[in-house]
Write an enzyme that holds these catalytic residues in place. Structure first.
Site, PDB file in Angstrom:
ATOM      1  N   ASP A 154       0.824  -1.192   0.000  1.00 35.95           N
ATOM      2  CA  ASP A 154       0.000   0.000   0.000  1.00 35.95           C
ATOM      3  C   ASP A 154       0.867   1.254   0.000  1.00 35.95           C
ATOM      4  O   ASP A 154       1.514   1.559   1.006  1.00 35.95           O
ATOM      5  CB  ASP A 154      -0.880  -0.043   1.263  1.00 35.95           C
ATOM      6  N   ASP A 355      -1.869   5.875  -6.278  1.00 32.85           N
ATOM      7  CA  ASP A 355      -2.144   5.003  -5.135  1.00 32.85           C
ATOM      8  C   ASP A 355      -2.203   3.553  -5.616  1.00 32.85           C
ATOM      9  O   ASP A 355      -2.907   3.240  -6.573  1.00 32.85           O
ATOM     10  CB  ASP A 355      -3.482   5.424  -4.512  1.00 32.85           C
TER      11      ASP A 355
END
Ligand SMILES: *[C@@H]1O[C@H](CO)[C@@H](O)[C@H](O)[C@H]1NC(C)=O
Ligand SMILES: *[C@@H]1O[C@H](CO)[C@@H](O)[C@H](O)[C@H]1NC(C)=O
Length: 480
Positions: A154, A355
């Site tokens: 992440d 992201d």
């Protein structure tokens, strides 16, 4: 009207595609991209990802020390043995929206000056931080002797954590839960260590002077436990003693049978920050398509893409209201041969992040509307159908052996033009069928909300984070 005038008219792309469709009737070979700059994609529907089986990588891995990346829910994931835990599309998309909401809430809250970053003696119940579903997983080694654990990675959060015994509450995971008492190198941190004070959400177990960490992901997911150090083995030759991570004994969320989360944000406590003296704040990945095993995550320049000369770099920036995020600048979007007429201020006023955990790219409402209009114009040959949320531009491809879609290119700061893979243009709501395909984008609810360049659009690209150099590299034809 003469054919030549039609072809030379400004709206010739869709007509050209229409001609091409006529040529590409059954039995005629598919030519792939005819023009180098990918004005349109001609796709043989039967050859497409997603497939119900894993397409093994044929690449020679021996020369590069990289971690293998696969799609969490795809057929290459070894966490998939329990089919019942595979989320439905509705679940995946609703998790995705929760993640987007929490990113936007976090940026919004902080810009109001009511930031949640301040020191807190006790763990807040809700912090508006990211939801941690992610979509791509890697396997690394924790402890001595080393235990291999599979984590979602992440770029939108910082603290790495794994589920730990003794579990107060652990969600089911595929691999055995890490037991710190079996690792010779595991240590709890005491409350007065600087790394404990650097935690955004922390507490202290005063009777034992043990540092407690917490991360709340903004939906109902969270992790809590002991902040600790142990040996982290990234690749056999790269071992980090005293890696700081969360040993989570109270965890709830949609982490989907992974053992925890690998934080690659910008904070000094992220994996990137903690390994900076070796890797120089430099990492790269290539996210594979759903059914492919060819993805990689690598740290340091040496592990990066072998064809680094063909990377194009755009600037990376930070914003004080979202210090973990990697901000990039979007200048324009091209659909087929059309550059959408979107004022640059539409992108710049809210900003955009890249992201790894958000699936579907979110655009500012005005930018999304322009994209949808142009795409629909150029896809007139297919019947629009009702699709699942968040998609509003879906097509019925049943009966088509080949599908022709306009290419979509993003132009980033520095005029870096990145052509998206077909998988970044069309999303198949049903991973076992290609009869319905949707434009793989969604619009934000409000013009002030940050744009997010998501992982569906990053698939098959080489993406290089040169954090110290302040730049992000894109290369096409990655994962090979
Ligand atoms: C870490 O701290 C917890 C809580 O105080 C304790 O139960 C556990 O035994 C400690 N582990 C080690 C290895 O010190
Ligand atoms: C980099 O930019 C050049 C010039 O725009 C372009 O020809 C090339 O294809 C780009 N390379 C990649 C990997 O996108």
């Amino acid at each position: 009207m003469a054919l030549s005038s039609l072809v030379s008219a400004n709206s010739h792309t869709s007509f050209f595609c229409f001609l091409l469709l006529l040529c590409l009737s059954k039995g005629v070979p598919v030519y792939g991209e005819k023009k180098a700059h990918k004005t349109y994609h001609v796709v043989d529907v039967k050859t497409l990802d997603p497939k119900p089986y894993c397409i093994e990588s044929t690449r020679d891995q021996s020369k590069r020390e990289t971690l293998k990346v696969v799609h969490r829910h795809g057929p290459c994931s070894h966490l998939n043995e329990d089919q019942a835990s595979t989320p439905t599309l509705i679940e995946i998309m609703s998790h995705d929206q929760s993640r987007v909401d929490s990113i936007q809430k976090r940026l919004r809250v902080n810009s109001d000056g009511n930031g949640l970053e301040g020191s807190k003696a006790t763990l807040p119940t809700k912090s508006g931080r990211l939801i941690g579903t992610g979509n791509y997983i890697v396997t690394l080694g924790f402890g001595t002797p080393k235990k291999d654990l599979t984590l979602v990675f992440d770029t939108g959060s910082d603290i790495t954590w794994i589920q730990c015994e003794p579990c107060v509450r652990c969600y089911p995971q595929q691999e055995p839960v890490f037991n710190p008492s079996t690792s010779q190198t595991y240590k709890n941190l005491t409350c007065n260590t600087p790394q404990c004070s650097q935690l955004r959400e922390r507490g202290c177990s005063t009777d034992t002077n043990t540092c407690i960490y917490g991360v709340d992901y903004g939906d109902r997911s969270f992790t809590r436990g002991f902040f600790a150090t142990d040996t982290l083995t990234l690749i056999p030759s790269d071992v980090f003693p005293n890696f700081f991570f969360g040993c989570g004994v109270n965890n709830q969320g949609l982490f989907n049978a992974a053992a925890g989360l690998l934080g690659l944000g910008r904070d000094p406590l992220s994996l990137v920050g903690q390994t900076a003296s070796k890797y120089g704040n430099y990492f790269s990945y290539c996210l594979p398509t759903f059914s492919s095993s060819s993805g990689t995550l690598a740290f340091g320049k040496e592990g990066g893409p072998t064809n680094s000369a063909s990377l194009n770099y755009t600037q990376l920036s930070t914003k004080s209201n979202g210090p973990s995020f990697y901000f990039i600048e979007v200048l324009a979007i091209k659909v087929g041969e059309q550059t959408l007429s979107i004022s640059p201020s539409v992108f710049s006023s809210s900003g955009t992040i890249i992201d790894s955990g958000t699936v579907i790219t979110r655009l500012q409402p005005e930018a999304y509307a322009a994209l949808r209009t142009s795409f629909q114009q150029q896809m007139r040959n297919y019947a629009l159908t009702q699709g699942p949320d968040p998609f509003d531009t879906c097509y019925d491809f049943s009966g088509h052996d080949t599908v022709v879609v306009p290419g979509i290119n993003f132009v980033f700061g520095g005029n870096v033009e990145v052509p998206l893979d077909f998988s970044g243009i069309i999303y198949y709501p049903d991973p076992t069928s290609q009869t319905q395909g949707c434009l793989a984008f969604a619009g934000n609810g409000h013009a002030s909300e940050v744009g997010i360049f998501g992982n569906q659009q990053q698939q098959t690209l080489d993406v290089v984070y040169d954090v110290d150099g302040g730049k992000l590299g894109f290369g096409t034809g990655g994962c090979s």
